[in-house]
Design an enzyme around this catalytic site. Structure first.
Site, short mmCIF file in Angstrom:
data_model
loop_
_atom_site.label_atom_id
_atom_site.label_comp_id
_atom_site.label_asym_id
_atom_site.label_seq_id
_atom_site.Cartn_x
_atom_site.Cartn_y
_atom_site.Cartn_z
N GLN A 179 7.20 19.51 -3.52
CA GLN A 179 7.58 18.19 -3.99
C GLN A 179 9.10 18.07 -3.98
O GLN A 179 9.80 18.73 -4.75
CB GLN A 179 7.05 17.89 -5.39
CG GLN A 179 7.26 16.41 -5.73
CD GLN A 179 7.01 16.07 -7.18
OE1 GLN A 179 7.65 16.63 -8.06
NE2 GLN A 179 6.11 15.15 -7.44
N TYR B 155 12.65 8.75 -11.60
CA TYR B 155 13.68 9.55 -10.96
C TYR B 155 14.37 8.72 -9.87
O TYR B 155 14.11 7.53 -9.73
CB TYR B 155 13.09 10.86 -10.45
CG TYR B 155 12.57 11.71 -11.60
CD1 TYR B 155 13.44 12.16 -12.59
CD2 TYR B 155 11.22 12.03 -11.71
CE1 TYR B 155 12.98 12.91 -13.67
CE2 TYR B 155 10.75 12.78 -12.78
CZ TYR B 155 11.63 13.22 -13.76
OH TYR B 155 11.18 13.95 -14.82
N ARG C 91 4.81 10.12 -3.53
CA ARG C 91 4.27 9.86 -4.87
C ARG C 91 4.92 8.62 -5.48
O ARG C 91 6.15 8.48 -5.46
CB ARG C 91 4.53 11.06 -5.78
CG ARG C 91 3.73 11.00 -7.09
CD ARG C 91 4.06 12.14 -8.01
NE ARG C 91 2.93 12.47 -8.88
CZ ARG C 91 3.04 13.08 -10.05
NH1 ARG C 91 4.22 13.44 -10.52
NH2 ARG C 91 1.98 13.35 -10.77
N GLY D 150 -3.51 17.46 -13.35
CA GLY D 150 -2.30 18.13 -13.80
C GLY D 150 -2.56 19.17 -14.86
O GLY D 150 -2.72 20.36 -14.58
#
Length: 378
Positions: A104, A193, A240, A334
């Site tokens: 990622q 982010y 994502r 997750g």
């Protein structure tokens, strides 16, 4: 007879033939002192890579593409030769189990602290707007390392010239991932982010080609996707997104539906391996804000998108079956994988499930506790 796939059926995703449709979601664990992957990380990922008991695809923890991309202590980078070499035993361990793993690619933008930035400089962001958020900082005091969450620092706005460098950092990160043995990459465009910061009007107050209109705010995200695809092949690239997530200082944009439909239409023709969508609030309510995820998928398919559609947030076996019936291809889990290295086998037989120890989610260095010591069935 139904043609709807089950969670345990194999599937072709981009360049990879996956043994099942269970994905291990990216999970930041802050266990890489010096920003270098460690041997215990190889054990951790390998435990979750078995093709029938573990994840069909593993997405690594967030892996910064440049020194400025770090916002939490002890996160493993992918931007130096030493980091690339340190990742190689991790990817080799996953492949030895018959698994698949993608890196990622991460840039935190304004979710950082000056103590984590090169030369103590201010973090970078679309605009000089400080995030009302925390980042994780580990400090050495009297020979003891201790960590905790601290307020993010005031960022500075990226110049137009610097944005081209951000794009190249992601493209180089993709090339570095392949050099480190990863099967591909997932671009982190979610969770408040840097790339997500550009999408949202509250954090992006620019008046140049990267701000204002929906097209402009989506520009950096799409530039990064194209650059990574051109670097390693679009069939090895995933993206994502978190359309309505609020956290890390992110405010839900009033145009969230239109923004993400614009992205879906632009992504469709590119031939990505997958699109990974967080539904609702990360780690919280799936109905956090009104959003039509079905329409988003329809727009993507109508635009030629043949890549896998991955969904994430609060899934169990029953909800996964509903999502697959509605057109999803992959289901990401997750926290379940933190405590259950053989989560796929446990889902197949209906449990039992180990409970995760939240106190050990972040940090721990080379310690096994809360990391590699969760038992598998039998």
């Amino acid at each position: 007879m139904s043609n709807t796939p089950t969670l345990f059926d194999s599937v072709q995703v981009g360049a990879w033939q996956l043994p099942n449709r269970v994905v291990m979601a990216p999970l930041t664990r802050n266990r890489a002192p010096g920003q270098l992957p460690t041997p215990i990380m190889a054990t951790y990922y390998a435990q979750r890579a078995h093709p029938t008991q573990g994840a069909g695809l593993i997405i690594s923890e967030g892996t910064p593409v440049c020194a400025e991309g770090h916002g939490y202590s002890d996160t493993p980078g992918l931007h130096t030769p030493a980091q690339i070499d340190a990742w190689k035993p991790v990817t080799a361990a996953v492949h030895a189990q018959g698994g698949h793993i993608v890196a990622q690619l991460w840039h935190v933008g304004r979710i950082s602290h000056v103590a984590l930035q090169p030369g103590g400089q201010a973090p970078v962001a679309p605009s000089a707007v400080r995030a009302e958020a925390k980042c994780y900082l580990i400090e050495d005091r009297d020979g003891q390392r201790s960590g905790g969450f601290v307020d993010c620092s005031q960022p500075r706005a990226l110049s137009s010239d610097e944005i081209a460098g951000v794009v190249q950092s992601f493209a180089q990160g993709a090339r570095n991932a392949i050099a480190a043995g990863f099967d591909g990459v997932e671009i982190h465009g979610a969770n408040g982010y840097l790339l997500d910061q550009f999408l949202r009007a509250d954090s992006n107050r620019r008046d140049d080609a990267y701000g204002g209109s929906i097209e402009n705010r989506c520009r950096l995200m799409l530039d990064v996707v194209r650059a990574c695809g051109e670097a390693i092949g679009f069939d090895r690239v995933g993206l994502r997104l978190s359309p309505v997530m609020e956290g890390n200082g992110a405010v839900c944009d009033p145009q969230a539906q239109a923004i993400h439909e614009h992205l879906a239409c632009a992504l469709g023709p590119l031939g990505l391996a997958y699109v990974h969508v967080i539904e609702g609030q990360t780690g919280g309510s799936r109905d956090h804000k009104p959003f039509d995820y079905g329409r988003l998928l329809t727009q993507y398919r109508s635009a030629g998108g043949r890549g896998a559609w991955m969904v994430n947030n609060g899934y169990d076996l029953a909800l996964a079956a509903q999502a697959l019936a509605a057109g999803a291809d992959l289901i990401a889990f997750g926290k379940g994988f933190i405590a259950n290295p053989d989560l796929t086998q446990r889902l197949r037989q209906g449990g039992p499930f180990n409970e995760p120890d939240r106190a050990t989610f972040y940090g721990g260095g080379a310690a096994e506790k809360g990391y590699t010591d969760y038992p598998a069935l039998g």
